[in-house]
Design a protein around this motif. Structure first.
Motif, PDB file in Angstrom:
ATOM      1  N   ARG A  33       0.834  -1.205   0.000  1.00 60.09           N
ATOM      2  CA  ARG A  33       0.000   0.000   0.000  1.00 60.09           C
ATOM      3  C   ARG A  33       0.867   1.253   0.000  1.00 60.09           C
ATOM      4  N   ALA A  34       1.956   1.257   0.763  1.00 54.38           N
ATOM      5  CA  ALA A  34       2.838   2.426   0.809  1.00 54.38           C
ATOM      6  C   ALA A  34       3.442   2.694  -0.565  1.00 54.38           C
ATOM      7  N   ARG A  35       3.877   1.627  -1.259  1.00 52.60           N
ATOM      8  CA  ARG A  35       4.477   1.817  -2.584  1.00 52.60           C
ATOM      9  C   ARG A  35       3.433   2.345  -3.570  1.00 52.60           C
ATOM     10  N   GLU A  36       2.237   1.779  -3.563  1.00 50.33           N
ATOM     11  CA  GLU A  36       1.195   2.229  -4.482  1.00 50.33           C
ATOM     12  C   GLU A  36       0.779   3.670  -4.187  1.00 50.33           C
ATOM     13  N   THR A  37       0.682   4.010  -2.908  1.00 50.96           N
ATOM     14  CA  THR A  37       0.279   5.372  -2.544  1.00 50.96           C
ATOM     15  C   THR A  37       1.336   6.388  -2.955  1.00 50.96           C
ATOM     16  N   LEU A  38       2.602   6.067  -2.722  1.00 49.51           N
ATOM     17  CA  LEU A  38       3.676   6.986  -3.104  1.00 49.51           C
ATOM     18  C   LEU A  38       3.717   7.172  -4.613  1.00 49.51           C
ATOM     19  N   PHE A  39       3.554   6.071  -5.344  1.00 50.63           N
ATOM     20  CA  PHE A  39       3.508   6.180  -6.798  1.00 50.63           C
ATOM     21  C   PHE A  39       2.355   7.084  -7.230  1.00 50.63           C
ATOM     22  N   ALA A  40       1.205   6.902  -6.602  1.00 50.25           N
ATOM     23  CA  ALA A  40       0.040   7.725  -6.950  1.00 50.25           C
ATOM     24  C   ALA A  40       0.274   9.198  -6.614  1.00 50.25           C
ATOM     25  N   ILE A  41       0.936   9.476  -5.493  1.00 52.39           N
ATOM     26  CA  ILE A  41       1.169  10.867  -5.087  1.00 52.39           C
ATOM     27  C   ILE A  41       1.979  11.602  -6.145  1.00 52.39           C
ATOM     28  N   TYR A  42       3.078  10.998  -6.580  1.00 54.73           N
ATOM     29  CA  TYR A  42       3.931  11.669  -7.555  1.00 54.73           C
ATOM     30  C   TYR A  42       3.283  11.719  -8.933  1.00 54.73           C
ATOM     31  N   VAL A  43       2.545  10.679  -9.294  1.00 55.47           N
ATOM     32  CA  VAL A  43       1.809  10.709 -10.560  1.00 55.47           C
ATOM     33  C   VAL A  43       0.734  11.789 -10.527  1.00 55.47           C
TER      34      VAL A  43
END
Length: 350
Positions: free
Chosen positions: A180-190
């Motif tokens: 979840r942390a990896r997906e959320t961080l990816f979403a934040i920068y995207v």
């Protein structure tokens, strides 16, 4: 290793981390951003290793790519400033030498010379502060790059060490939180990049409708400013409004400040962030909105990442708890049904 020894070493690790966080508070935000970027670059590094590259080459390549991408974000702003400097000077020359302002029965006279003196003073103070902070900034940038490289190079060791501290029965939950942390961080920068693109697209018709000649230039500046937390494109719109007020064009100033502020500065955050948050990070748009602005207003620029990340981990924790409770309820229900069936069969057996 006994369980007690493992937990003792885990507690020692947490205590040492807390002490380090207190002593290194001035660079804590740099460390946090480095960790989040390393999270994003980990799939890239893993792919490079799978293609035959060594850990050192893969980690260095991913780090260099991230550094170049970060520089490219602000390159358009520097290019625009360089190419449009003469136009900016010409616009300043169009300002009247004196502006008479009437407010509540009082009249104020503002001269261009006094404004220029004020602006020069502000620029000089800002330049002195920048010169003073330059060595510290250079150290933080160097630390940022080395941290990303180290986290990528020793990624497997760090993962094994962190997972070893988690009891066996809870490692599935730890893996879920990590995902979840990896997906959320990816979403934040995207989302940040998507918001900048949307800002550029919305700014083009607005600046064109308001009669500006350098439509693409102004739209580019507004898009790049989306990467600046809190102020964003608002600083550009406020500067344009102040320029029109100085020329006595009050209607134009009101239009660029209020209409531009609504469409360019506010609308992309409302339209893009909540919608894409649901698609990319599986976070309700309202919760992402709360995390983004709540994080920024609470802890400053670092809240752009920390706020939505906290929300994402909260959502994942709630999902894990819900799944666990439902599985327990289902198990209790099945046990109750089995017991009831046994009770009904007893008279027949007798």
């Amino acid at each position: 290793m006994s369980r007690q020894r493992r937990y003792t070493l885990g507690a020692l690790f947490v205590l040492a981390g807390a002490v380090a966080a207190v002593l290194l508070a001035s660079v804590l935000s740099t460390v946090f951003f480095a960790v989040t970027v390393a999270y994003l670059l980990w799939p890239v590094r893993r792919e490079l290793v799978a293609r035959g590259q060594s850990r050192r080459v893969a980690s260095g390549g991913a780090t260099a790519g991230a550094f170049v991408m970060t520089l490219l974000v602000f390159v358009p702003l520097a290019v625009v400033a360089y190419l449009r400097f003469d136009s900016f000077v010409d616009l300043i020359g169009l300002l009247p030498a004196q502006i008479d302002v009437s407010l509540l029965g009082f009249e104020y006279v503002v001269t261009l010379e006094s404004v220029a003196t004020l602006v020069v003073g502000l620029v000089e103070r800002a330049a002195r502060r920048a010169a003073t902070a330059a060595p510290v900034l250079l150290v933080k940038v160097t630390l940022f790059v080395f941290l990303i490289y180290s986290l990528l190079y020793y990624g497997e060791d760090a993962q094994r060490a962190a997972l070893a501290l988690v009891p066996t029965d809870y490692r599935d939950a730890a893996r879920s939180l990590n995902r979840r942390a990896r997906e959320t961080l990816f979403a934040i920068y995207v989302l940040q990049a998507a918001t900048a693109v949307a800002t550029f697209a919305l700014a083009l018709p607005v600046f064109f409708a308001l009669g500006y000649e350098s439509v693409v230039t102004l739209s580019t500046v507004a898009a790049v400013l989306q990467f600046v937390p809190i102020i964003g494109p608002s600083v550009l719109l406020a500067g344009l409004a102040a320029y029109h007020v100085a020329l006595g064009e009050l209607l134009q100033a009101a239009l660029v400040f209020f209409v531009g502020g609504f469409v360019i500065a506010w609308l992309p955050d409302v339209l893009v962030r909540p919608r894409l948050a649901r698609e990319t990070a599986d976070i309700p748009g309202s919760l992402y909105f709360v995390g983004f602005f709540g994080g920024v207003l609470t802890i400053g620029p670092i809240g752009v990442v920390a706020g939505p990340l906290a929300v994402g981990l909260f959502v994942e924790s709630a999902a894990l708890l819900s799944t666990e409770l439902n599985s327990v309820d289902d198990a209790d229900h099945d046990d109750a049904e089995t017991s009831s069936d046994v009770d009904r069969q007893k008279p027949d057996d007798e």
